[in-house]
Scaffold this active site. Structure first.
Site, PDB file in Angstrom:
ATOM      1  N   CYS A  56       0.834  -1.205   0.000  1.00  0.00           N
ATOM      2  CA  CYS A  56       0.000   0.000   0.000  1.00  0.00           C
ATOM      3  C   CYS A  56       0.865   1.249   0.000  1.00  0.00           C
ATOM      4  O   CYS A  56       0.364   2.359   0.140  1.00  0.00           O
ATOM      5  CB  CYS A  56      -0.900   0.007   1.237  1.00  0.00           C
ATOM      6  SG  CYS A  56       0.028   0.152   2.784  1.00  0.00           S
ATOM      7  N   CYS A  59       5.001   1.794   3.832  1.00  0.00           N
ATOM      8  CA  CYS A  59       6.395   1.817   4.321  1.00  0.00           C
ATOM      9  C   CYS A  59       7.163   2.971   3.685  1.00  0.00           C
ATOM     10  O   CYS A  59       8.022   3.576   4.317  1.00  0.00           O
ATOM     11  CB  CYS A  59       7.075   0.475   4.035  1.00  0.00           C
ATOM     12  SG  CYS A  59       6.370  -0.876   5.003  1.00  0.00           S
ATOM     13  N   CYS A 151       4.461  -6.967   4.966  1.00  0.00           N
ATOM     14  CA  CYS A 151       4.141  -7.707   3.730  1.00  0.00           C
ATOM     15  C   CYS A 151       5.390  -8.354   3.148  1.00  0.00           C
ATOM     16  O   CYS A 151       5.370  -9.515   2.730  1.00  0.00           O
ATOM     17  CB  CYS A 151       3.505  -6.775   2.698  1.00  0.00           C
ATOM     18  SG  CYS A 151       1.985  -6.018   3.267  1.00  0.00           S
ATOM     19  N   CYS A 183       4.174  -3.092  10.551  1.00  0.00           N
ATOM     20  CA  CYS A 183       3.263  -2.605   9.501  1.00  0.00           C
ATOM     21  C   CYS A 183       2.758  -1.211   9.886  1.00  0.00           C
ATOM     22  O   CYS A 183       1.867  -1.103  10.722  1.00  0.00           O
ATOM     23  CB  CYS A 183       2.084  -3.547   9.344  1.00  0.00           C
ATOM     24  SG  CYS A 183       0.857  -3.028   8.117  1.00  0.00           S
ATOM     25  N   HIS A 221       4.781  -6.761  25.463  1.00  0.00           N
ATOM     26  CA  HIS A 221       4.153  -7.008  26.759  1.00  0.00           C
ATOM     27  C   HIS A 221       5.084  -6.663  27.935  1.00  0.00           C
ATOM     28  O   HIS A 221       4.630  -6.194  28.979  1.00  0.00           O
ATOM     29  CB  HIS A 221       3.793  -8.493  26.794  1.00  0.00           C
ATOM     30  CG  HIS A 221       2.964  -8.940  27.948  1.00  0.00           C
ATOM     31  ND1 HIS A 221       1.723  -8.424  28.251  1.00  0.00           N
ATOM     32  CD2 HIS A 221       3.208  -9.902  28.882  1.00  0.00           C
ATOM     33  CE1 HIS A 221       1.233  -9.051  29.311  1.00  0.00           C
ATOM     34  NE2 HIS A 221       2.101  -9.932  29.721  1.00  0.00           N
ATOM     35  N   CYS A 224       5.120  -2.830  28.481  1.00  0.00           N
ATOM     36  CA  CYS A 224       3.830  -2.150  28.381  1.00  0.00           C
ATOM     37  C   CYS A 224       3.422  -1.553  29.725  1.00  0.00           C
ATOM     38  O   CYS A 224       3.519  -2.220  30.761  1.00  0.00           O
ATOM     39  CB  CYS A 224       2.767  -3.154  27.921  1.00  0.00           C
ATOM     40  SG  CYS A 224       1.128  -2.429  27.826  1.00  0.00           S
ATOM     41  N   CYS A 248      -5.664  -3.419  30.948  1.00  0.00           N
ATOM     42  CA  CYS A 248      -5.048  -4.231  29.887  1.00  0.00           C
ATOM     43  C   CYS A 248      -6.012  -4.439  28.718  1.00  0.00           C
ATOM     44  O   CYS A 248      -7.210  -4.655  28.905  1.00  0.00           O
ATOM     45  CB  CYS A 248      -4.652  -5.586  30.474  1.00  0.00           C
ATOM     46  SG  CYS A 248      -4.158  -6.771  29.223  1.00  0.00           S
ATOM     47  N   CYS A 254      -5.379  -7.539  22.111  1.00  0.00           N
ATOM     48  CA  CYS A 254      -3.936  -7.233  22.162  1.00  0.00           C
ATOM     49  C   CYS A 254      -3.089  -8.508  22.077  1.00  0.00           C
ATOM     50  O   CYS A 254      -3.309  -9.463  22.813  1.00  0.00           O
ATOM     51  CB  CYS A 254      -3.601  -6.474  23.435  1.00  0.00           C
ATOM     52  SG  CYS A 254      -1.867  -5.958  23.450  1.00  0.00           S
ATOM     53  N   CYS A 263       8.265  -1.121  20.099  1.00  0.00           N
ATOM     54  CA  CYS A 263       7.272  -0.023  19.998  1.00  0.00           C
ATOM     55  C   CYS A 263       7.049   0.732  21.321  1.00  0.00           C
ATOM     56  O   CYS A 263       6.981   1.962  21.309  1.00  0.00           O
ATOM     57  CB  CYS A 263       5.943  -0.541  19.466  1.00  0.00           C
ATOM     58  SG  CYS A 263       6.060  -1.358  17.879  1.00  0.00           S
ATOM     59  N   CYS A 275       0.528   2.186  19.410  1.00  0.00           N
ATOM     60  CA  CYS A 275      -0.840   1.644  19.404  1.00  0.00           C
ATOM     61  C   CYS A 275      -1.455   1.541  20.800  1.00  0.00           C
ATOM     62  O   CYS A 275      -2.535   2.073  21.062  1.00  0.00           O
ATOM     63  CB  CYS A 275      -0.853   0.278  18.731  1.00  0.00           C
ATOM     64  SG  CYS A 275      -0.262   0.302  17.033  1.00  0.00           S
ATOM     65  N   CYS A 282      -2.103  -4.227  20.633  1.00  0.00           N
ATOM     66  CA  CYS A 282      -1.048  -4.560  19.664  1.00  0.00           C
ATOM     67  C   CYS A 282      -1.622  -5.602  18.701  1.00  0.00           C
ATOM     68  O   CYS A 282      -2.171  -6.610  19.137  1.00  0.00           O
ATOM     69  CB  CYS A 282       0.164  -5.108  20.417  1.00  0.00           C
ATOM     70  SG  CYS A 282       1.381  -5.922  19.368  1.00  0.00           S
ATOM     71  N   CYS A 285       1.806  -7.041  14.440  1.00  0.00           N
ATOM     72  CA  CYS A 285       2.236  -6.855  13.048  1.00  0.00           C
ATOM     73  C   CYS A 285       3.711  -7.167  12.831  1.00  0.00           C
ATOM     74  O   CYS A 285       4.155  -7.258  11.693  1.00  0.00           O
ATOM     75  CB  CYS A 285       1.907  -5.450  12.564  1.00  0.00           C
ATOM     76  SG  CYS A 285       2.869  -4.142  13.358  1.00  0.00           S
TER      77      CYS A 285
HETATM   78 FE1  SF4 Z   1       0.193  -7.058  27.513  1.00  0.00          FE
HETATM   79 FE2  SF4 Z   1      -1.306  -5.913  25.627  1.00  0.00          FE
HETATM   80 FE3  SF4 Z   1      -2.151  -5.982  28.140  1.00  0.00          FE
HETATM   81 FE4  SF4 Z   1      -0.096  -4.424  27.427  1.00  0.00          FE
HETATM   82  S1  SF4 Z   1      -2.211  -4.186  26.774  1.00  0.00           S
HETATM   83  S2  SF4 Z   1      -0.234  -5.724  29.236  1.00  0.00           S
HETATM   84  S3  SF4 Z   1       0.882  -5.708  25.898  1.00  0.00           S
HETATM   85  S4  SF4 Z   1      -1.808  -7.766  26.803  1.00  0.00           S
END
Ligand code: SF4
Length: 324
Positions: A56, A59, A151, A183, A221, A224, A248, A254, A263, A275, A282, A285
């Site tokens: 698309c 990138c 991709c 992505c 994770h 996060c 969460c 996610c 990320c 995201c 998440c 990707c």
């Molecule tokens: Fe894990 Fe997603 Fe929950 Fe963050 S939002 S703690 S990455 S499952």
């Protein structure tokens, strides 16, 4: 000022060194020295050949958003982007002859954006030729090969369609392929990988599926800020409930516990956000299996999601007490 990167200001050059050094995990001085040395020798301005298949152009847009160095500095001063269908002014026979000239000379960095169809070559033809053939031909004489984005690495969204789309490493099997698998691609990942090659002449250390470890070493994770809520079974079920705002996002699909990418630390749009902090789970990707195995994206009904919960229940995803 005439710098190793061309006519840019000293201030801009130092800013460029500082930020790119961070991308590469080097000290500023170490990086500036390496760039100066590298650009003083024959590897200066390595030719880059950029092919686009089933994509698309996201990138390319991500690359265009690079600020450190800017896309202008990168293209005009640092690399020699000789062929890029979306960016270049040439078209038709002129574009084709440029492509053939570059391939004939060899030794370039081949960047491939987009997947390659295997169900039927006619799904993706460029200048009357199967895209698959071009990837094989250009890959054979490349000095380094970078699959740019989801991709080109593992098939991405087109892999969910009828074209039996695959990534570059399924087509070029006799050479290593550097996979930059988000992505779209993160511009830092691309610029950092190009500069790593430029300064060392080699690919950065890769994980077992071809991704640079410097960007894909840790699970989303594990970095996060919602992790505390996952560990305590506090899963957001209603986006309109202010009390659940930071909970969460597992139940909203996610895949962070199954996704290796930086990320949460690097973030996107010049470090602005990513995201999960925008309130979307998440999508996974950066992983093989995106998109078909991650779908549906916004519920926990995919096989991946069920597998994540099964592992949590079995105690295979132990709590990380310090993440709140
Ligand atoms: Fe894990 Fe997603 Fe929950 Fe963050 S939002 S703690 S990455 S499952």
């Amino acid at each position: 000022m005439k710098t190793p990167l061309g006519n840019i200001s000293r201030r801009d050059f130092m800013k460029y060194c500082a930020t790119t050094a961070a991308v590469l995990g080097l000290s500023e001085l170490e990086f500036a020295t390496k760039v100066t040395e590298a650009l003083a020798v024959a590897r200066a301005k390595p030719p880059v050949l950029w092919l686009e298949g089933q994509d698309c152009a996201g990138c390319t847009i991500s690359l265009a958003g690079a600020l450190n160095p800017s896309i202008a500095s990168l293209i005009l001063d640092t690399i020699s982007l000789r062929y890029h269908e979306t960016i270049m002014a040439a078209s038709g026979y002129l574009a084709e002859s440029t492509y053939h000239e570059i391939v004939k000379a060899g030794g370039y960095v081949l960047c491939v954006e987009g997947s390659i169809p295997t169900a039927d070559d006619r799904f993706c033809m460029v200048g009357g030729r199967p895209f698959r053939e071009m990837v094989e031909e250009a890959g054979a004489k490349a000095g380094a090969i970078i699959a740019v984005g989801a991709c080109a690495t593992y098939g991405g969204i087109p892999a969910a369609g009828p074209t039996s789309a695959v990534g570059v490493s399924k087509i070029i099997k006799h050479k290593p392929v550097i996979n930059l698998s988000t992505c779209p691609v993160h511009c830092d990942h691309l610029v950092g990988t190009l500069l790593y090659f430029l300064t060392t002449g080699t690919a950065p250390p890769l994980d077992k599926i071809g991704r640079p470890k410097m960007y894909f070493r840790e699970l989303v994770h594990d970095n996060c800020r919602r992790r505390y809520y996952f560990d305590n079974d506090m899963f957001l079920s209603d986006w309109n409930d202010p009390a659940q705002k930071n909970w969460c996002l597992y139940q909203k699909g996610c895949k962070g516990p199954d996704t290796y990418a930086d990320c949460p630390v690097r973030r996107w749009n010049d470090g602005l956000n990513f995201c999960i902090d925008c309130g979307a789970g998440c999508m996974g990707c950066a992983e093989p299996g995106f998109y078909p195995e991650m779908s549906p994206l916004y519920t926990a009904e995919s096989e991946r999601s069920r597998n994540i919960m099964a592992r949590k229940t079995a105690g295979l995803i132990p709590p990380k007490e310090d993440k709140v």
